[in-house]
Design an enzyme around this catalytic site. Structure first.
Site, PDB file in Angstrom:
ATOM      1  N   HIS A   1     -88.231 -32.628 -50.793  1.00 16.48           N
ATOM      2  CA  HIS A   1     -87.074 -33.401 -51.259  1.00 16.48           C
ATOM      3  C   HIS A   1     -86.125 -33.638 -50.090  1.00 16.48           C
ATOM      4  O   HIS A   1     -86.372 -33.163 -48.984  1.00 16.48           O
ATOM      5  CB  HIS A   1     -86.330 -32.630 -52.360  1.00 16.48           C
ATOM      6  CG  HIS A   1     -85.653 -31.394 -51.855  1.00 16.48           C
ATOM      7  ND1 HIS A   1     -86.238 -30.154 -51.870  1.00 16.48           N
ATOM      8  CD2 HIS A   1     -84.434 -31.211 -51.275  1.00 16.48           C
ATOM      9  CE1 HIS A   1     -85.412 -29.260 -51.342  1.00 16.48           C
ATOM     10  NE2 HIS A   1     -84.305 -29.866 -50.963  1.00 16.48           N
TER      11      HIS A   1
ATOM     12  N   HIS B   1     -85.707 -31.256 -58.032  1.00 14.77           N
ATOM     13  CA  HIS B   1     -85.044 -32.431 -57.450  1.00 14.77           C
ATOM     14  C   HIS B   1     -85.940 -33.089 -56.423  1.00 14.77           C
ATOM     15  O   HIS B   1     -86.712 -32.430 -55.734  1.00 14.77           O
ATOM     16  CB  HIS B   1     -83.658 -32.123 -56.862  1.00 14.77           C
ATOM     17  CG  HIS B   1     -83.642 -31.171 -55.701  1.00 14.77           C
ATOM     18  ND1 HIS B   1     -84.411 -30.051 -55.622  1.00 14.77           N
ATOM     19  CD2 HIS B   1     -82.892 -31.177 -54.560  1.00 14.77           C
ATOM     20  CE1 HIS B   1     -84.143 -29.403 -54.494  1.00 14.77           C
ATOM     21  NE2 HIS B   1     -83.244 -30.063 -53.831  1.00 14.77           N
TER      22      HIS B   1
ATOM     23  N   HIS C   1     -80.284 -33.097 -45.051  1.00 17.66           N
ATOM     24  CA  HIS C   1     -81.528 -32.420 -44.671  1.00 17.66           C
ATOM     25  C   HIS C   1     -82.705 -33.028 -45.423  1.00 17.66           C
ATOM     26  O   HIS C   1     -82.524 -33.681 -46.439  1.00 17.66           O
ATOM     27  CB  HIS C   1     -81.457 -30.922 -44.947  1.00 17.66           C
ATOM     28  CG  HIS C   1     -81.397 -30.543 -46.410  1.00 17.66           C
ATOM     29  ND1 HIS C   1     -80.215 -30.285 -47.061  1.00 17.66           N
ATOM     30  CD2 HIS C   1     -82.370 -30.375 -47.339  1.00 17.66           C
ATOM     31  CE1 HIS C   1     -80.473 -29.979 -48.326  1.00 17.66           C
ATOM     32  NE2 HIS C   1     -81.766 -30.013 -48.534  1.00 17.66           N
TER      33      HIS C   1
ATOM     34  N   HIS D   1     -80.194 -20.881 -53.498  1.00 17.36           N
ATOM     35  CA  HIS D   1     -79.227 -21.829 -54.019  1.00 17.36           C
ATOM     36  C   HIS D   1     -78.955 -21.478 -55.482  1.00 17.36           C
ATOM     37  O   HIS D   1     -79.905 -21.296 -56.257  1.00 17.36           O
ATOM     38  CB  HIS D   1     -79.778 -23.259 -54.013  1.00 17.36           C
ATOM     39  CG  HIS D   1     -80.030 -23.831 -52.654  1.00 17.36           C
ATOM     40  ND1 HIS D   1     -79.075 -23.882 -51.668  1.00 17.36           N
ATOM     41  CD2 HIS D   1     -81.133 -24.418 -52.120  1.00 17.36           C
ATOM     42  CE1 HIS D   1     -79.579 -24.471 -50.599  1.00 17.36           C
ATOM     43  NE2 HIS D   1     -80.824 -24.789 -50.835  1.00 17.36           N
TER      44      HIS D   1
ATOM     45  N   TYR E   1     -82.027 -23.084 -44.270  1.00 17.09           N
ATOM     46  CA  TYR E   1     -81.629 -24.331 -43.609  1.00 17.09           C
ATOM     47  C   TYR E   1     -81.747 -24.086 -42.108  1.00 17.09           C
ATOM     48  O   TYR E   1     -81.265 -23.061 -41.608  1.00 17.09           O
ATOM     49  CB  TYR E   1     -80.160 -24.659 -43.887  1.00 17.09           C
ATOM     50  CG  TYR E   1     -79.829 -25.331 -45.201  1.00 17.09           C
ATOM     51  CD1 TYR E   1     -80.796 -25.910 -46.020  1.00 17.09           C
ATOM     52  CD2 TYR E   1     -78.500 -25.400 -45.611  1.00 17.09           C
ATOM     53  CE1 TYR E   1     -80.436 -26.537 -47.211  1.00 17.09           C
ATOM     54  CE2 TYR E   1     -78.141 -26.016 -46.798  1.00 17.09           C
ATOM     55  CZ  TYR E   1     -79.120 -26.587 -47.599  1.00 17.09           C
ATOM     56  OH  TYR E   1     -78.755 -27.197 -48.771  1.00 17.09           O
TER      57      TYR E   1
ATOM     58  N   GLU F   1     -85.174 -27.966 -44.165  1.00 18.38           N
ATOM     59  CA  GLU F   1     -85.102 -26.837 -45.081  1.00 18.38           C
ATOM     60  C   GLU F   1     -86.521 -26.429 -45.445  1.00 18.38           C
ATOM     61  O   GLU F   1     -87.406 -27.280 -45.511  1.00 18.38           O
ATOM     62  CB  GLU F   1     -84.341 -27.245 -46.362  1.00 18.38           C
ATOM     63  CG  GLU F   1     -84.215 -26.124 -47.396  1.00 18.38           C
ATOM     64  CD  GLU F   1     -83.545 -26.586 -48.709  1.00 18.38           C
ATOM     65  OE1 GLU F   1     -83.548 -27.795 -49.010  1.00 18.38           O
ATOM     66  OE2 GLU F   1     -83.034 -25.707 -49.430  1.00 18.38           O
TER      67      GLU F   1
HETATM   68 FE   LIG Z   1     -82.552 -28.983 -50.200  1.00 17.82          FE
END
Ligand SMILES: [Fe+2]
Ligand code: FES
Lengths: 304, 126
Positions: free
Chosen positions: A148, A197, A211, A243, A252, A262
């Site tokens: 993503h 996502h 990112h 997260h 990251y 990431e």
């Molecule tokens: Fe991300």
């Protein structure tokens, strides 16, 4: 109508030799093609010709490619984007090596998107006939796939509406100024399917990249990736951590040109009928970095 | 080897050959606002008040515009001083985060002073 996934991330790098060392030897991507100032890569569990394109000269995002399920989706997306007020152009087979006909447009956030239906199928590194669990000679982190990206936009709410209207994406989580109906959207996490996502949009300057992320399996792989980043002197921005938003486990870090990458593992299954999670700014630190519970300096300011 | 003097607080950092400003400051135990450390995000800009430096990598136009290439702007993670330089941070002071490393910089200072005080003659070796 279905956008299946982010098919490719095409980014600029200042020094191709250093970038190739990072993406091939640290991340473990496979080079599939190079021409002029561009190098093409795929990860081991991807079958299409490429998922990452590096272009020498500058930093930041050139464009994202999105792969759709049916060729008729191209017409449908063109129609929807045009109705949204965006200018759409046709792109023909071969404009991107090994990618078929498609469409191209610039989003309201000033990012270039290409949408296509066909890509040359190379196959995964384990094949399809009685496949093994993974290739035994992976290099470095050995990421299986592109996952993503997070981009910034002056109006994330507009991008939420745009991705809903044009790509039929839906938001799984949002950061809003409040829980009230007139709240402004600060960030949105959007997908077309069960992946938590495919694209997130955070308030910030238009056209910027925060990112792009590679998929990993679990905490152990995320920790091992971080160890390899230390061995290879890859600057780590934060992590390994989790997260709060998406529940994903993460590191990251930066590529040799300063583009943020990431590695991302986990994240729960998304469904269209699952009630959306909403975060408010008072808990944003925890939402982004679940353990530190505060944003670092870089989160909102370091972009390419 | 070049030194980096930080204005107005006066710290002096002794660099290694080909070392960047950022690397020298961190190696001496100091910290300030940085991001990617790889020349991409533009967060680490400082102002060069005197002295010369060059960049050890190409810098994207989105990171340094044309004016910034000549107005003393110094992208500290990619800038390698070629003479002693004086820099000023933008809106902050350096923070000493690792006092043990300062001892290493102190040793470098003593060596540089001894070298400067040595009587002229055959070239002194490292
Ligand atoms: Fe991300
Ligand atoms: S820290 Fe990103 S450009 Fe220097």
């Amino acid at each position: 109508m279905a956008v299946m996934r982010m098919g490719y991330a095409h980014v600029r790098v200042t020094d191709m030799a250093e970038a190739k060392d990072h993406y091939a030897n640290t991340m473990g991507l496979y080079e599939t093609h190079s021409e002029g100032n561009k190098t093409y890569y795929k990860a081991w569990d991807e079958w299409d010709h490429h998922s990452v394109v590096l272009e020498e000269g500058g930093v930041g995002l050139v464009k994202f490619g999105w792969k759709v399920e049916y060729s008729s989706d191209l017409d449908e997306i063109e129609k929807r984007a045009t109705a949204f007020g965006v200018t759409v152009e046709r792109m023909s087979k071969g404009e991107n090596p090994e990618i078929g006909d498609g469409i191209r447009f610039t989003t309201p956030s000033d990012h270039v998107f290409e949408v296509y239906h066909e890509a040359t199928c190379i196959g995964t590194e384990v094949g399809t006939h009685n496949p093994d669990a993974f290739p035994r000679h992976l290099v470095g982190v050995g990421v299986p796939a592109l996952d993503h990206a997070l981009i910034t936009a002056e109006d994330p709410g507009l991008m939420d509406r745009f991705l809903t209207a044009v790509f039929d994406f839906y938001p799984t989580e949002r950061v809003q100024t409040s829980l009230d109906s007139d709240a402004d959207i600060i960030a949105t996490w959007m997908t077309s399917g069960n992946q938590i996502h495919q694209l997130a949009v955070l308030a910030g300057p238009n056209s910027k990249l925060h990112h792009f992320a590679f998929r990993l399996g679990d905490w152990v792989e995320v920790g091992r990736a971080a160890d390899l980043f230390s061995m290879d002197d890859v600057p780590i921005d934060i992590g390994p951590t989790r997260h709060g938003i998406t529940r994903g486990q993460t590191v990251y870090f930066f590529d040799p040109s300063g583009n943020r990458n990431e590695v991302f593992a986990g994240g729960y299954l998304a469904f269209r009928d699952r009630p959306m999670s909403v975060w408010t700014p008072d808990a944003l630190g925890k939402g982004v970095f679940y353990h530190a519970r505060e944003l670092n300096d870089a989160f909102t300011s370091v972009l390419t | 080897m070049p030194t980096v003097r930080i204005h107005p607080t006066g710290e002096v950092i002794h660099l290694e050959p080909a070392e960047t400003v950022l690397s020298g400051l961190y190696r001496a135990g100091y910290s300030y606002t940085v991001g990617c450390r790889r020349g991409g995000c533009a967060i680490c800009k400082v102002d060069c008040r005197s002295g010369e430096f060059s960049y050890d990598h190409p810098i994207a136009d989105t990171v340094l515009d044309e004016d910034e290439r000549t107005d003393g702007t110094c992208l500290s993670c990619r800038a390698v001083p070629t003479t002693d330089i004086t820099i000023e941070l933008r809106g902050e002071d350096v923070r000493l985060v690792n006092p043990f490393l300062r001892q290493i910089n102190e040793k470098a200072r003593l060596r540089a002073e001894a070298l400067a005080a040595a009587p002229a003659g055959p070239t002194t070796q490292e």
